[in-house]
Scaffold this motif. Sequence first.
Motif, short mmCIF file in Angstrom:
data_model
loop_
_atom_site.label_atom_id
_atom_site.label_comp_id
_atom_site.label_asym_id
_atom_site.label_seq_id
_atom_site.Cartn_x
_atom_site.Cartn_y
_atom_site.Cartn_z
N TYR A 112 0.83 -1.20 0.00
CA TYR A 112 0.00 0.00 0.00
C TYR A 112 0.87 1.26 0.00
O TYR A 112 0.58 2.23 -0.71
CB TYR A 112 -0.91 -0.02 1.23
CG TYR A 112 -2.13 0.87 1.12
CD1 TYR A 112 -2.09 2.07 0.42
CD2 TYR A 112 -3.32 0.52 1.74
CE1 TYR A 112 -3.20 2.90 0.33
CE2 TYR A 112 -4.44 1.33 1.66
CZ TYR A 112 -4.37 2.52 0.95
OH TYR A 112 -5.47 3.33 0.87
N ALA A 146 -5.24 2.21 -5.56
CA ALA A 146 -5.32 2.63 -4.16
C ALA A 146 -6.68 2.29 -3.56
O ALA A 146 -6.76 1.84 -2.40
CB ALA A 146 -5.05 4.13 -4.06
N SER A 176 -7.38 -0.19 -0.39
CA SER A 176 -8.13 0.19 0.81
C SER A 176 -9.22 -0.83 1.13
O SER A 176 -9.40 -1.23 2.29
CB SER A 176 -8.75 1.57 0.63
OG SER A 176 -7.77 2.57 0.52
N GLY A 190 -7.87 -4.01 2.54
CA GLY A 190 -7.60 -3.92 3.97
C GLY A 190 -8.80 -4.34 4.79
O GLY A 190 -8.68 -5.06 5.79
N THR A 225 -8.90 -0.34 8.80
CA THR A 225 -8.82 1.12 8.73
C THR A 225 -7.48 1.61 9.27
O THR A 225 -6.85 2.49 8.68
CB THR A 225 -9.97 1.76 9.52
OG1 THR A 225 -11.22 1.35 8.98
CG2 THR A 225 -9.88 3.28 9.46
N ASN A 265 -4.75 0.80 6.76
CA ASN A 265 -4.91 1.65 5.58
C ASN A 265 -4.41 3.07 5.84
O ASN A 265 -3.69 3.65 5.02
CB ASN A 265 -6.38 1.70 5.16
CG ASN A 265 -6.84 0.43 4.47
OD1 ASN A 265 -6.03 -0.33 3.95
ND2 ASN A 265 -8.14 0.20 4.47
N ALA A 300 -1.20 4.72 4.00
CA ALA A 300 -1.44 5.87 3.13
C ALA A 300 -0.70 7.10 3.63
O ALA A 300 -0.19 7.90 2.83
CB ALA A 300 -2.95 6.15 3.05
N GLY A 325 -11.16 6.67 4.67
CA GLY A 325 -10.59 5.36 4.92
C GLY A 325 -11.60 4.41 5.54
O GLY A 325 -11.65 3.22 5.20
N TYR A 328 -14.11 3.26 2.69
CA TYR A 328 -13.53 2.26 1.78
C TYR A 328 -13.33 0.92 2.49
O TYR A 328 -13.58 -0.15 1.92
CB TYR A 328 -12.19 2.77 1.23
CG TYR A 328 -12.33 3.66 0.03
CD1 TYR A 328 -12.61 3.14 -1.23
CD2 TYR A 328 -12.16 5.04 0.15
CE1 TYR A 328 -12.73 3.96 -2.34
CE2 TYR A 328 -12.27 5.88 -0.95
CZ TYR A 328 -12.56 5.34 -2.20
OH TYR A 328 -12.69 6.16 -3.30
N THR A 329 -12.84 0.97 3.73
CA THR A 329 -12.61 -0.26 4.48
C THR A 329 -13.92 -0.97 4.76
O THR A 329 -14.02 -2.20 4.67
CB THR A 329 -11.89 0.04 5.81
OG1 THR A 329 -10.72 0.83 5.55
CG2 THR A 329 -11.45 -1.24 6.49
#
Length: 243
Positions: A67, A78, A82, A85, A95, A98, A102, A187, A190-191
């Motif tokens: 990542y 990306a 995420s 993860g 999270t 991630n 990041a 984050g 997305y997680t």
Amino acid sequence: MSDTTQTPRSGFARHIPLLVILSVALVGFFTLGDYLTFETLRDNREALLNWRDTHYWAMVAVFVSVYIVIVAFSLPGAAVASMTGGFLFGLLAGTAFNVVAATIGASAIFLAARWGLGASLSAKLEASEGTVKKLKEGLRENEISVLFLLRLVPVVPFFVANLVPALVGVKFRNFLLTTALGIIPGGIVYTWIGVGLGEVFDRGETPDVSLLWEPFVIGPILGLCLLAALPIAIKSIRGKKDA
């Protein structure tokens, strides 16, 4: 880490880190797009889950490292990373991994740009006058708020939010703080989507990232944007009253 980073004496040498990043990003854009995908994750899901179950911290180390590379070199994938993860580690741990990865990747590209183009551009901005000087002073007065907005506003590409602050000379500690905190809301979303990827794959479907634009998701994020912009608005109003 000090905000006043020493740059190499050679004018060309200081640009090498950023040139390497841009070169890898360009190559990666044309070559990795077909590999860092949901299809790749779906096809290798059993192997990844088995390895996670038997070598958890090794999987964490590999995941975070990959990542970091994706972010540092602005490679495609990306969003997939995420969600991976969340798929591998769940909402809380996913999270955290991630955000850490990041933030490290963003810091790497920030420092590369700062040592290169950012050093000369910042010097020019410091010596500038007129409108450019006013913009520079306005940014300096509202640095934290502007950096938070760059992270929170959904339409700002992540690599832009990494490069622009370095080129205009913001403090690294402020960049690090606002990155680590500012990417948490996105984050989490997305997680969260990644946590349900197993069920999506079982149905033979593709993850629905349009969820990011649902009112119950984008609403709180826009609320945070307004909160970040509030100090700028207050200073502007006070400035007009004092004028």
